[in-house]
Design an enzyme around this catalytic site. Structure first.
Site, PDB file in Angstrom:
ATOM      1  N   SER A 177       1.129  -1.348  -0.157  1.00 24.80           N
ATOM      2  CA  SER A 177      -0.056  -0.045  -0.213  1.00 24.80           C
ATOM      3  C   SER A 177       0.630   1.224  -0.028  1.00 24.80           C
ATOM      4  O   SER A 177       1.629   1.951  -1.205  1.00 24.80           O
ATOM      5  CB  SER A 177      -1.199  -0.475   0.804  1.00 24.80           C
ATOM      6  OG  SER A 177      -1.902   1.466   0.952  1.00 24.80           O
ATOM      7  N   ASP A 497      -8.778  -3.284  -5.897  1.00 25.81           N
ATOM      8  CA  ASP A 497      -8.748  -4.238  -4.979  1.00 25.81           C
ATOM      9  C   ASP A 497      -9.279  -3.099  -3.552  1.00 25.81           C
ATOM     10  O   ASP A 497      -9.136  -4.149  -2.158  1.00 25.81           O
ATOM     11  CB  ASP A 497      -7.916  -4.374  -4.772  1.00 25.81           C
ATOM     12  CG  ASP A 497      -7.125  -2.720  -3.729  1.00 25.81           C
ATOM     13  OD1 ASP A 497      -7.804  -1.911  -3.140  1.00 25.81           O
ATOM     14  OD2 ASP A 497      -5.518  -2.848  -3.438  1.00 25.81           O
ATOM     15  N   HIS A 550      -7.658  -5.659  -0.785  1.00 25.90           N
ATOM     16  CA  HIS A 550      -6.397  -5.084  -0.651  1.00 25.90           C
ATOM     17  C   HIS A 550      -5.486  -5.426   0.381  1.00 25.90           C
ATOM     18  O   HIS A 550      -4.184  -5.280   0.994  1.00 25.90           O
ATOM     19  CB  HIS A 550      -6.838  -3.161  -0.455  1.00 25.90           C
ATOM     20  CG  HIS A 550      -5.011  -2.463   0.244  1.00 25.90           C
ATOM     21  ND1 HIS A 550      -4.644  -2.273  -1.171  1.00 25.90           N
ATOM     22  CD2 HIS A 550      -4.521  -1.662   0.885  1.00 25.90           C
ATOM     23  CE1 HIS A 550      -4.182  -1.254  -0.668  1.00 25.90           C
ATOM     24  NE2 HIS A 550      -3.769  -1.582   0.503  1.00 25.90           N
TER      25      HIS A 550
END
Length: 595
Positions: A177, A497, A550
């Site tokens: 991320s 996602d 995610h």
């Protein structure tokens, strides 16, 4: 639940871990591995606090059991806040990142983040001498993690040590991320001269780094960050607010949950790093957007494909015209949907900062308390904000946050990337305003999930009138339905996602860095590895062995195998290059920027 059942119960044998299978096939640890957490998922612990925090020394305030939220919520929020002027510690408070692999293995008991990947790396021979969690305080701006905690210096030293003690094997870095942007910043910092940089020199990355495997990267930002700053909400909060309108906005017992969340989160400079980057050239405007052909409704998608393939009259002409596609370029709109608007209007928010006239709203102050009603009215009348004008909108409603954080982050595209101004650290985490290092043998991977509706733009409205309107704007959850099924509850969705649109996760690997470009002058090889989302088949799969979400993707078997193979020495070519399910190549072709 699974561990409470008898081990020999028929049908309860879990699938074989990928690390076990690969070890049996001869795969062993080779390159040292550095894990870089993203925003929110890393643990934070208390080192110094106010009297209300007695008994919490070195206890987790974030990334643990969260018991303190219920025991002393106001104290907990106070200690998670940073100073609104400096973006650093408030006087008398020191909260620091947890160190070691436990910093981000689990976010809460039973909720894994890095734990599955760590366990499978261990199965092929990894341990703490060749595996390191580069934990940092994710609330701070990236440069401030060095200023306050020397986190970048410690990461540099750790990589150098691992390189030496592991037989001069280059390091495989695995960011998740926002960790991808953090490591972009690190690569510029480590080679830059002191005092701004780490003094490693122009060949440091080429010497020490084999591959960077970015999981769920947010290279070009996420629209979800906009909702967090504007109204402390996203699609889930907007839905809850619509179903129980008094809950989150309630003044009973002085809760004011939304105001408190906003007050705390607006002290976190890292949130600004997640705003969309590249402006209208990347994200589109009111007349164009790269995802405008995206169809969310599966039935309509099939019909449209059949319709486009088969003309339905004898002259080959189509007698039915598909309605105009959604223009996602309006990231925030009021009233109308982006596809119904004409050419973009100019933003003129005004500078009236006199306080709004309203009754007392309790003891929770947000920056909206310093914004006039006239400014709020002008905001709602502007109707639409693109990635260019969005920053002006945020500066008008969060002036302190934006003034502080924009000294550390930038969101544009470099006209002349060789301009000396781009040597300043505020540009280092934006891939469109910085160059990758001179490291032609290094590889960069973009690994991310696809097949889940993901927030792309929002329909907003003024909050309903009442005694207290500390947050005068909110997502219009009544805005629903569109010709392509992508507008639900005031939110337009695209492929991604669940948190990061495909555009943000994949563009740099698909086009921005592909081959020799001005952003990648040494031609570092890039590879896209997409993972098509599949919901878990049963409870034995937990959050899914093929999830593309995610965070849940960290337990995806295919992703874990890819990381293990690269750590064990495989190259992108040996991994068979790209694996693509989405329209990322088509989207990238629509974006016309100078490379």
């Amino acid at each position: 639940m699974y561990h409470c059942l008898p081990a020999n119960l028929p049908g309860l044998q879990p699938p074989e871990p990928p690390g076990e299978r690969l070890r049996r096939n001869g795969l062993t640890a080779l390159h040292p591995v550095v894990l870089v957490p993203g925003i929110v998922t890393g643990g934070l612990e208390l080192w110094e606090g106010r009297p209300c925090s007695d008994g919490l020394f070195r206890q987790r305030l974030w990334g643990g059991g969260f018991a303190e939220i219920f025991k002393r919520p106001m104290c907990w929020l106070e200690h998670l806040s940073l100073d609104n002027e400096t973006g650093l510690d408030p006087p008398g408070i020191r909260v620091r990142a947890v160190s070691g692999l436990v910093a981000a293995d689990y976010f809460a008991p039973g909720y894994f983040v890095w734990a599955n990947l760590i366990e499978n790396l261990a199965r092929i021979g990894y341990e703490e001498k060749n595996m390191y969690m580069a934990a940092y305080d994710w609330r701070l701006s990236f440069q401030n993690t060095e200023l306050r905690d020397q986190t970048l210096s410690r990461l540099k030293s750790k990589i150098e040590l691992m390189y030496v003690i592991n037989g001069h094997k280059k390091v495989v870095v695995v960011p998740h991320s926002m960790g991808g942007n953090y490591f972009l910043h690190f690569m510029k910092w480590v080679e830059a001269p002191p005092p701004m940089g780490g003094g490693g020199g122009p060949g440091w990355c080429a010497k020490h780094i084999k591959s960077i495997m970015n999981i769920g990267p947010v290279f070009l930002g996420v629209p979800k960050a906009v909702g967090s700053i504007l109204s402390a909400e996203s699609k889930d909060v907007a839905f809850l607010r619509a179903m129980a309108p008094g809950l989150l906005d309630s003044e009973i017992f002085g809760l004011q949950a939304m105001e408190r969340v906003m007050r705390v989160s607006r002290t976190w400079d890292s949130l600004i790093s997640l705003l969309p980057k590249g402006g209208e050239s990347i994200w589109g405007n009111l007349d164009w957007s790269p995802e405008e052909d995206h169809v969310c409704d599966s039935g309509m998608r099939v019909y449209q494909q059949q319709f486009e393939a088969k003309p339905n009259d004898t002259n080959g002409r189509r007698v039915f015209q598909v309605q105009e596609s959604t223009k996602y370029g309006s990231i925030v709109s009021f009233g109308n949907t982006p596809s119904e608007m004409g050419s973009q209007k100019q933003v003129s928010l005004g500078n009236d900062a006199s306080p709004k006239s309203r009754a007392s709203c309790g003891n929770v102050q947000t920056e909206y308390d310093e914004v006039s009603q006239e400014t709020i009215r002008k905001i709602s009348e502007e109707r639409a904000y693109t990635a260019d004008t969005l920053l002006d909108l945020l500066r008008s409603v969060a002036p302190k946050m934006m003034t502080r954080a924009e000294a550390h982050f930038s969101h544009g595209i470099a006209d002349n990337i060789s301009d000396p101004k781009y040597n300043l650290y505020k540009y280092w985490s934006n891939p469109l305003e910085t160059k990758l290092p001179d490291a032609p043998d290094m590889e960069i991977y973009c690994l991310y999930g696809v097949g889940i509706p993901t927030e792309r733009s929002y329909v907003y409205k003024l909050s309903p009138p009442g005694r207290c309107r500390s947050i005068p704007l909110q997502i219009d959850s009544s805005a629903d339905g569109s010709q392509n099924g992508c507008l639900k509850g005031g939110v337009h969705f695209v492929d991604g996602d669940e948190s990061v649109p495909v555009l943000s996760a994949g563009f740099m690997c698909a086009k921005g860095w592909r081959g020799k470009t001005r952003f990648n002058p040494s031609g570092i090889a890039t590879h896209i590895r997409e993972y098509k989302h599949k919901a878990p088949a049963n409870f034995l799969e937990g959050r899914g062995l093929e999830s593309g979400a995610h965070v849940d993707i960290m337990g995806n078997v295919a992703l874990i195998e890819d990381v293990l193979r690269v750590a064990a020495g495989a190259s992108g070519v040996e991994m068979e290059g790209d694996r693509i399910y989405s329209d990322i190549i088509k989207l990238s072709e629509k974006i016309n920027i100078h490379l």
